[in-house]
Design an enzyme around this catalytic site. Sequence first.
Site, PDB file in Angstrom:
ATOM      1  N   GLU A 118      -7.443  -3.055 -14.585  1.00  0.00           N
ATOM      2  CA  GLU A 118      -8.761  -3.337 -14.019  1.00  0.00           C
ATOM      3  C   GLU A 118      -8.613  -3.549 -12.510  1.00  0.00           C
ATOM      4  O   GLU A 118      -7.757  -4.295 -12.072  1.00  0.00           O
ATOM      5  CB  GLU A 118      -9.335  -4.603 -14.684  1.00  0.00           C
ATOM      6  CG  GLU A 118     -10.748  -4.900 -14.287  1.00  0.00           C
ATOM      7  CD  GLU A 118     -11.619  -3.665 -14.326  1.00  0.00           C
ATOM      8  OE1 GLU A 118     -11.887  -3.162 -15.413  1.00  0.00           O
ATOM      9  OE2 GLU A 118     -12.017  -3.172 -13.236  1.00  0.00           O
ATOM     10  N   CYS A 133      -4.779 -12.369  -7.581  1.00  0.00           N
ATOM     11  CA  CYS A 133      -3.905 -11.210  -7.796  1.00  0.00           C
ATOM     12  C   CYS A 133      -2.868 -10.934  -6.719  1.00  0.00           C
ATOM     13  O   CYS A 133      -1.726 -10.627  -7.043  1.00  0.00           O
ATOM     14  CB  CYS A 133      -4.766  -9.962  -7.967  1.00  0.00           C
ATOM     15  SG  CYS A 133      -5.669  -9.992  -9.501  1.00  0.00           S
ATOM     16  N   LEU A 138     -11.304  -4.474 -10.571  1.00  0.00           N
ATOM     17  CA  LEU A 138     -12.475  -5.186 -10.034  1.00  0.00           C
ATOM     18  C   LEU A 138     -12.035  -6.331  -9.127  1.00  0.00           C
ATOM     19  O   LEU A 138     -10.995  -6.945  -9.328  1.00  0.00           O
ATOM     20  CB  LEU A 138     -13.368  -5.710 -11.157  1.00  0.00           C
ATOM     21  CG  LEU A 138     -12.878  -6.789 -12.114  1.00  0.00           C
ATOM     22  CD1 LEU A 138     -12.998  -8.179 -11.515  1.00  0.00           C
ATOM     23  CD2 LEU A 138     -13.688  -6.717 -13.385  1.00  0.00           C
ATOM     24  N   ASN A 184      -4.909 -14.010 -19.206  1.00  0.00           N
ATOM     25  CA  ASN A 184      -4.274 -14.205 -17.893  1.00  0.00           C
ATOM     26  C   ASN A 184      -2.748 -14.143 -17.999  1.00  0.00           C
ATOM     27  O   ASN A 184      -2.159 -14.452 -19.030  1.00  0.00           O
ATOM     28  CB  ASN A 184      -4.752 -15.489 -17.204  1.00  0.00           C
ATOM     29  CG  ASN A 184      -4.433 -16.708 -18.007  1.00  0.00           C
ATOM     30  OD1 ASN A 184      -4.286 -16.618 -19.212  1.00  0.00           O
ATOM     31  ND2 ASN A 184      -4.292 -17.837 -17.352  1.00  0.00           N
ATOM     32  N   ASP A 205     -11.934 -15.827 -27.438  1.00  0.00           N
ATOM     33  CA  ASP A 205     -11.039 -16.659 -26.637  1.00  0.00           C
ATOM     34  C   ASP A 205     -10.772 -17.927 -27.434  1.00  0.00           C
ATOM     35  O   ASP A 205     -11.680 -18.454 -28.086  1.00  0.00           O
ATOM     36  CB  ASP A 205     -11.728 -16.998 -25.300  1.00  0.00           C
ATOM     37  CG  ASP A 205     -10.740 -17.450 -24.236  1.00  0.00           C
ATOM     38  OD1 ASP A 205     -10.703 -16.816 -23.164  1.00  0.00           O
ATOM     39  OD2 ASP A 205     -10.020 -18.435 -24.465  1.00  0.00           O
ATOM     40  N   GLU A 228     -13.237 -10.047  -7.452  1.00  0.00           N
ATOM     41  CA  GLU A 228     -14.178 -11.135  -7.713  1.00  0.00           C
ATOM     42  C   GLU A 228     -15.272 -11.117  -6.651  1.00  0.00           C
ATOM     43  O   GLU A 228     -15.026 -10.780  -5.496  1.00  0.00           O
ATOM     44  CB  GLU A 228     -13.440 -12.473  -7.685  1.00  0.00           C
ATOM     45  CG  GLU A 228     -12.608 -12.673  -8.917  1.00  0.00           C
ATOM     46  CD  GLU A 228     -11.845 -13.983  -8.873  1.00  0.00           C
ATOM     47  OE1 GLU A 228     -12.401 -14.995  -8.426  1.00  0.00           O
ATOM     48  OE2 GLU A 228     -10.687 -13.964  -9.282  1.00  0.00           O
ATOM     49  N   ALA A 254      -1.390  -0.991  -5.965  1.00  0.00           N
ATOM     50  CA  ALA A 254      -2.686  -1.053  -5.268  1.00  0.00           C
ATOM     51  C   ALA A 254      -2.864  -2.422  -4.630  1.00  0.00           C
ATOM     52  O   ALA A 254      -3.216  -2.536  -3.447  1.00  0.00           O
ATOM     53  CB  ALA A 254      -3.821  -0.772  -6.256  1.00  0.00           C
TER      54      ALA A 254
HETATM   55  C1  UDX Z   1      -8.165  -8.073  -5.612  1.00  0.00           C
HETATM   56  C2  UDX Z   1      -8.288  -6.549  -5.606  1.00  0.00           C
HETATM   57  O1  UDX Z   1      -9.195  -6.156  -4.568  1.00  0.00           O
HETATM   58  C3  UDX Z   1      -8.769  -6.042  -6.953  1.00  0.00           C
HETATM   59  O2  UDX Z   1      -8.784  -4.628  -6.975  1.00  0.00           O
HETATM   60  C4  UDX Z   1      -7.842  -6.550  -8.047  1.00  0.00           C
HETATM   61  O3  UDX Z   1      -8.306  -6.133  -9.322  1.00  0.00           O
HETATM   62  C5  UDX Z   1      -7.736  -8.064  -7.993  1.00  0.00           C
HETATM   63  O4  UDX Z   1      -7.314  -8.475  -6.683  1.00  0.00           O
HETATM   64  P1  UDX Z   1      -9.864 -10.121  -5.414  1.00  0.00           P
HETATM   65  O5  UDX Z   1      -8.661 -10.956  -5.216  1.00  0.00           O
HETATM   66  O6  UDX Z   1     -10.860 -10.556  -6.419  1.00  0.00           O
HETATM   67  O7  UDX Z   1      -9.460  -8.622  -5.824  1.00  0.00           O
HETATM   68  O8  UDX Z   1     -10.667 -10.002  -4.039  1.00  0.00           O
HETATM   69  P2  UDX Z   1     -10.535  -9.117  -2.711  1.00  0.00           P
HETATM   70  O9  UDX Z   1     -11.909  -8.783  -2.275  1.00  0.00           O
HETATM   71  O10 UDX Z   1      -9.608  -8.020  -2.841  1.00  0.00           O
HETATM   72  O11 UDX Z   1      -9.983 -10.203  -1.673  1.00  0.00           O
HETATM   73  C6  UDX Z   1      -8.685 -10.744  -1.749  1.00  0.00           C
HETATM   74  C7  UDX Z   1      -8.403 -11.567  -0.525  1.00  0.00           C
HETATM   75  O12 UDX Z   1      -8.326 -10.731   0.626  1.00  0.00           O
HETATM   76  C8  UDX Z   1      -9.487 -12.607  -0.206  1.00  0.00           C
HETATM   77  O13 UDX Z   1      -8.875 -13.809   0.186  1.00  0.00           O
HETATM   78  C9  UDX Z   1     -10.247 -11.995   0.949  1.00  0.00           C
HETATM   79  O14 UDX Z   1     -10.837 -12.951   1.798  1.00  0.00           O
HETATM   80  C10 UDX Z   1      -9.121 -11.263   1.681  1.00  0.00           C
HETATM   81  N1  UDX Z   1      -9.605 -10.174   2.519  1.00  0.00           N
HETATM   82  C11 UDX Z   1     -10.215  -9.079   1.998  1.00  0.00           C
HETATM   83  C12 UDX Z   1      -9.402 -10.256   3.896  1.00  0.00           C
HETATM   84  O15 UDX Z   1      -8.831 -11.233   4.378  1.00  0.00           O
HETATM   85  N2  UDX Z   1      -9.849  -9.247   4.697  1.00  0.00           N
HETATM   86  C13 UDX Z   1     -10.449  -8.137   4.207  1.00  0.00           C
HETATM   87  O16 UDX Z   1     -10.778  -7.229   5.007  1.00  0.00           O
HETATM   88  C14 UDX Z   1     -10.656  -8.037   2.805  1.00  0.00           C
END
Ligand code: UDX
EC number: 1.1.1.22
Length: 467
Positions: A160, A275, A162, A89, A35, A164, A222
């Site tokens: 990816e 995302c 994943l 990013n 990086d 967070e 997705a």
């Molecule tokens: C997301 C995708 O899940 C992941 O596959 C992609 O690679 C990146 O974007 P992330 O943003 O890290 O991941 O977290 P995630 O657990 O998906 O939560 C995203 C948002 O949705 C959070 O603000 C979380 O609080 C909210 N959320 C999640 C809800 O409000 N309700 C739920 O039931 C699940």
Amino acid sequence: MVIRKICCIGGGYVGGPTASVLALKCPDIEVTVCDTNAKKISEWNSDKLPIFEPDLEDIVKLCRGKNLFFTTNCERAISEADLIFISVNTPIKTFGHGKGKALDLQHVEDAARMIAASSKRNKIVVEKSTVPVRAAESISHILKANQIDGISYQVLSNPEFLAEGSAINDLLYPDRVLIGGGDDSDSVDAMNELSSIYKRWVSKEKIITTDTWSSELSKLGANAILAQRLSSINALSALCEVTGADVNQVATALGADSRISPNFLHANIGFGGRCFQKDILNLIYICECLNLPEVAHYWQNVLDMNEYQKNRFARKIMRSFYNTVHGKRIALLGFAFKKNTCDVKESPAIYIAKMLLDEGAALQIYDPKVEESQILKVLSKPVTSNDSEIVQQAITVFSDAYAATKDTHAIVVCTGWDEFTSLDYKKIYESMLKPAYVFDGTNVLDLRELAKIGFHVESIGKGPIVR
Ligand code: UDX
């Protein structure tokens, strides 16, 4: 080609954890994260990693210096690698054509140029960053236009998925690994090489191969569909509040249908993170460019509902205080966009905090993982009518929930950290000014218990809770 060395360009939320798990699962392969940000690299090489993820530190400590390395010397890491992940990013463009919607691919392009400049033999280049459809094609163009005679590149898409807060678990036990590539024999060979790395810990049924564009679009799709589910349950939560139904009970009933499934049905203050919003904006931009306005409009509604949810919750707080919070002290519990992460990107807490600050409230903030400097930085950006000095005077950041809630008029829970469900709310109630309010934006607290203690409680997706 036998893969002996892997380079990950970009030591962020994707590159760091991905490289760590690769190093853990492939002890015979040397994995180097490079990086250009020297501060980030020195943190990866220190005891305090630049990001918090459960189990990440243990893996880094186990592998670092053995087969996991972090460096700013990108040229060397690239030139020695057989396979290169681009995990830089891709923020939303803040200028020019597509401003506010299209992804800014500057870092991806820089990475491609760096690869072209530093490679002296064949490479497999794997695009891991979320990118618009056909980005692999533009990476290929840059590489081909700058390639030295006799060197060939195979560009693959391997998005990816994943999340967070569960990055390590998601990397160790993925639902699927998606690899997109061309149908010529060189590309198929490269896809097989990449598959063989994942097969060390992922069963072959979970490795899906597609054409490049389908793989790129699957990543955007997705995230868009996950966000769409959240906007759907949040839309129902508004209906629950006016009719007296309980959105958690509705979600349980809906989720019992195997076609729907119980995942991603937890209504709350609105979604945040790196995302969802970014990818949907990008999807909207792509649809507009391809003359599909109805499709663009459909996805725009998902984002609009999310804004509505945050705004609805903010208005609920204001209404409880007869539309004036001026001079009120309000505790914000949680600032990260969700639990188990220190990331505040698009956190609904920012929206709520800015609205309260703009209305003249003083904020006492506590989050178990977000640094004070980070909170002050994001709240000082001039979105409110206050200037940054006034904003900073109105905020105090605390290192525990009890101190943060003392002498306040209200608690607003913005992140569903587990520790907030087991706080001694009786003790907290006694230390607060009366009447004492709790606004649960996470929908995880026991509201009846809180009401019994004496709190006025408001939440998401439930009718009024009476004592
Ligand atoms: C997301 C995708 O899940 C992941 O596959 C992609 O690679 C990146 O974007 P992330 O943003 O890290 O991941 O977290 P995630 O657990 O998906 O939560 C995203 C948002 O949705 C959070 O603000 C979380 O609080 C909210 N959320 C999640 C809800 O409000 N309700 C739920 O039931 C699940």
